[in-house]
Design an enzyme around this catalytic site. Structure first.
Site, short mmCIF file in Angstrom:
data_model
loop_
_atom_site.label_atom_id
_atom_site.label_comp_id
_atom_site.label_asym_id
_atom_site.label_seq_id
_atom_site.Cartn_x
_atom_site.Cartn_y
_atom_site.Cartn_z
CB ILE A 1 62.45 49.21 74.34
CG1 ILE A 1 62.03 48.77 72.93
CG2 ILE A 1 61.43 48.80 75.39
CD1 ILE A 1 60.75 49.34 72.41
CG HIS B 1 64.31 46.96 77.80
ND1 HIS B 1 63.42 46.15 77.13
CD2 HIS B 1 65.29 47.25 76.92
CE1 HIS B 1 63.86 45.95 75.89
NE2 HIS B 1 64.99 46.62 75.73
CB CYS C 1 57.73 64.29 56.28
SG CYS C 1 58.05 63.95 54.56
C1 LIG Z 1 69.72 45.94 67.82
C2 LIG Z 1 69.81 46.62 69.15
C3 LIG Z 1 68.67 46.87 69.91
C4 LIG Z 1 68.76 47.48 71.15
N1 LIG Z 1 67.63 47.83 71.81
C5 LIG Z 1 67.71 48.45 73.01
C6 LIG Z 1 66.56 48.88 73.67
O1 LIG Z 1 65.47 48.81 73.14
N2 LIG Z 1 66.67 49.43 74.90
C7 LIG Z 1 67.87 49.53 75.53
O2 LIG Z 1 67.89 49.95 76.69
N3 LIG Z 1 69.01 49.19 74.89
C8 LIG Z 1 68.96 48.67 73.64
N4 LIG Z 1 70.09 48.33 72.97
C9 LIG Z 1 71.37 48.55 73.61
C10 LIG Z 1 71.84 49.99 73.49
O3 LIG Z 1 71.61 50.50 72.21
C11 LIG Z 1 73.34 50.02 73.80
O4 LIG Z 1 73.55 49.37 75.03
C12 LIG Z 1 73.89 51.40 73.90
O5 LIG Z 1 73.54 52.18 72.80
C13 LIG Z 1 75.40 51.33 74.01
O6 LIG Z 1 75.89 52.62 74.17
P1 LIG Z 1 77.44 52.90 74.23
O7 LIG Z 1 77.58 54.32 74.60
O8 LIG Z 1 78.09 51.87 75.09
O9 LIG Z 1 77.97 52.59 72.76
P2 LIG Z 1 77.91 53.47 71.44
O10 LIG Z 1 76.64 54.15 71.26
O11 LIG Z 1 78.37 52.59 70.33
O12 LIG Z 1 78.99 54.59 71.72
C14 LIG Z 1 80.38 54.35 71.67
C15 LIG Z 1 81.01 55.53 70.99
O13 LIG Z 1 82.41 55.42 71.08
C16 LIG Z 1 82.96 55.96 69.89
N5 LIG Z 1 84.33 55.44 69.80
C17 LIG Z 1 84.72 54.17 69.59
N6 LIG Z 1 86.05 54.07 69.61
C18 LIG Z 1 86.52 55.31 69.85
C19 LIG Z 1 87.83 55.85 69.99
N7 LIG Z 1 88.92 55.09 69.89
N8 LIG Z 1 87.96 57.18 70.22
C20 LIG Z 1 86.85 57.98 70.32
N9 LIG Z 1 85.61 57.51 70.18
C21 LIG Z 1 85.44 56.19 69.97
C22 LIG Z 1 82.02 55.49 68.82
O14 LIG Z 1 82.10 56.26 67.64
C23 LIG Z 1 80.67 55.63 69.51
O15 LIG Z 1 80.06 56.87 69.27
C24 LIG Z 1 70.03 47.78 71.70
C25 LIG Z 1 71.17 47.55 70.93
C26 LIG Z 1 71.05 47.02 69.65
C27 LIG Z 1 72.26 46.89 68.79
#
Ligand SMILES: Cc1cc2nc3c(=O)[nH]c(=O)nc-3n(C[C@H](O)[C@H](O)[C@H](O)COP(=O)(O)OP(=O)(O)OC[C@H]3O[C@@H](n4cnc5c(N)ncnc54)[C@H](O)[C@@H]3O)c2cc1C
Length: 487
Positions: free
Chosen positions: A50, A52, A406
């Site tokens: 979403i 937001h 699909c």
């Molecule tokens: C159920 C749910 C619903 C959500 N709905 C929404 C929504 O509708 N709208 C919205 O805006 N947000 C939403 N969010 C929040 C959003 O999905 C997250 O805030 C966002 O995806 C976080 O991104 P990130 O890059 O911080 O983490 P991640 O996508 O987890 O990326 C972190 C990356 O780091 C890598 N990593 C970890 N440790 C290491 C290491 N030591 N060395 C190298 N790589 C490493 C991992 O493999 C991963 O790819 C939702 C989250 C959830 C769980």
């Protein structure tokens, strides 16, 4: 692998890749490390998708500020980057007088956060717009700037553009330790060697606390909070026209019913605090909870049309706000951690803040003259007219061979995805870039064909093709040596 960089970003989720793209505007040597074979393998691949509007977060918090700014920024960049977004708006639905009071609080909060166009609609107007809602509806908060977007598509789009602008992405390269000497970051020890750097950005999602501890910064802990989903076939997409939220609780925005940006429908998520950062299993109880929860706002859900279930993990930390700051323990370590919802929406704004922090830390930001703001246009065969289809097939006959029935995805699109700047190397990587395998049969038909194309294009045996993670080989045989004769 480069043994020296100006900045190392750890984590190829939406946050790490948005930061990489923001930094790629400047004359800097940037390396992004991802432990998995592809970007978008963590929370950024499994969430509600979403966009937001920004009425939910407490005014003044980083969540509120970056949500509203991120929503604005996506509107400016989504076409350049080729991110799929639909600005369909959202409704928070109230079914009791008490919930109507909460709607008014949300309206005030949203106005304070600077969300444009918020309005409380009466029961008749809501039911006119959304005839399939429960007849218990008393009113709803309408947010015209809400929308739906492709979360993994956005992550890949940022990554592609970052690579086009010179960022190096090393996949299957876990950061093992942020090395600190005399209180200053000197680089990152990885599974593939040491990379010297004065700045490290911790965007490691669920594992950001573990990584931070390696630099001596124990200031936060990440606790996973699971959310489960059911995804429906495109036949169910017209059940609702906008994103339907229930009135939120203290821990979550509640179980929503929404179209996806690609014309499916989903329900979810629930919110369960768990301990295992790798546990993305769905459960019968969890699924029952979301079916019941979604049914309160939209009864008569077409459960026969469900095609898959999945779960994602929120990276919950401390007081619940995002942690965007220079570390107090290690000079040069910048935290982009605890990025729960709305991290997908907020990501471009988070990146803007992180660039500002780096500038405050003394990093020289000299804009590149040759920055490429746009990603190359993608052929999306299913969206083309017959004349356009004939034209692309004349250019490349591989666009004339449909691999995924699909979703009508052609071999040409799959080959493009494999050879793009941050190209696919796994079956799921192809799926997230092209939608091959996302349809009703969930890859039952096209999976083997995609595997064969990957093997051919990557010049590897099919026994080396993986589904998603490092060890997820699809075939086990005596030739590969992964299957012993007594197995
Ligand atoms: C159920 C749910 C619903 C959500 N709905 C929404 C929504 O509708 N709208 C919205 O805006 N947000 C939403 N969010 C929040 C959003 O999905 C997250 O805030 C966002 O995806 C976080 O991104 P990130 O890059 O911080 O983490 P991640 O996508 O987890 O990326 C972190 C990356 O780091 C890598 N990593 C970890 N440790 C290491 C290491 N030591 N060395 C190298 N790589 C490493 C991992 O493999 C991963 O790819 C939702 C989250 C959830 C769980």
């Amino acid at each position: 692998m480069t043994a020296k960089a100006d900045i190392v970003i750890v984590g190829g989720g939406i946050v790490g890749t948005a930061i990489a793209r923001a930094l790629s505007r400047y004359d800097l040597d940037v390396v992004l490390l991802e432990k998995e074979p592809d970007v978008a393998m963590g929370t950024s691949k499994a969430n509600s998708g979403i966009l937001h509007a920004g009425f939910d977060a407490k005014p003044g918090t980083l969540k509120a500020i970056t949500n509203v700014r991120g929503n604005e920024m996506y509107r400016e960049i989504y076409q350049d980057l080729g991110i799929d977004i639909k600005f369909i708006g959202s409704l928070v639905v109230a079914t009791s007088e008490e919930e109507m009071v909460t709607l008014r609080d949300l309206l005030m909060r949203g106005s304070e956060n600077g969300v444009p166009g918020l309005e409380i609609l009466d029961r008749e107007t809501v039911l006119q717009r959304e005839p399939n809602l429960s007849d218990k509806v008393l009113g709803a908060l309408w947010a015209p700037t809400g929308g739906v977007m492709c979360p993994f598509g956005a992550t890949i789009a940022f990554a592609n553009n970052a690579v086009l602008n010179g960022v190096k992405i090393y996949t299957e390269c876990p950061a093992e330790e942020i090395v600190v000497a005399d209180g200053k970051v000197t680089g990152v020890k990885t599974a593939k060697g040491f990379i010297a750097a004065k700045y490290v950005i911790n965007a490691a999602g669920l594992f950001a606390d573990d990584l931070s501890r390696t630099a001596g910064d124990n200031s936060f802990n990440i606790k996973p909070r699971k959310g489960e989903y059911v995804l429906f076939d495109k036949t169910a997409a017209n059940l609702v026209n906008t994103v339907i939220f229930p009135t939120p609780s203290k821990v979550s925005k509640g179980i929503l019913v929404s179209p996806t940006v690609h014309g499916n429908l989903f329900i979810g998520p629930n919110a369960q605090d768990i301990d295992d950062k790798a546990d993305i299993a769905t459960s019968p109880d969890g699924l029952q909870e979301i079916i019941a929860g979604a049914g309160k706002t939209v009864p008569n859900l077409p459960m026969h049309a469900s095609i898959t279930q999945f779960a994602g993990l929120r990276a919950a930390a401390g007081d619940g706000d995002f942690i965007l700051k220079a570390s107090d323990s290690a000079n040069g370590l910048i935290q982009a951690a605890g990025i729960q919802s709305p991290g997908l929406t907020a990501a471009p704004a988070i990146a803007e803040i992180i660039v500002g922090i780096l500038k405050d830390q003394g990093l020289a930001l000299i804009e590149k003259a040759n920055f490429v703001p746009k990603n190359p246009p993608k052929v999306k065969f299913h969206e083309l007219s017959n004349a356009e289809r004939a034209e692309v097939i004349a250019r490349n006959p591989l666009y004339g061979r449909v691999i995924c029935r699909c979703e009508t995805v052609t071999e040409g699109e799959i080959v493009d995805a494999i050879h793009s700047a941050c190209g696919a190397v796994t079956v799921d990587g192809v799926k997230r870039r092209t939608r091959a395998g996302m349809g009703r049969c969930q890859g039952g038909f096209c999976g083997p064909r995609v595997t064969a194309i990957l093997a051919r294009e990557l010049n590897i045996p099919v026994t080396e093709v993986r589904k998603d993670t490092t060890q997820s080989y699809l075939f086990f045989d005596k030739i590969s040596g992964r299957c012993k004769s007594n197995d």
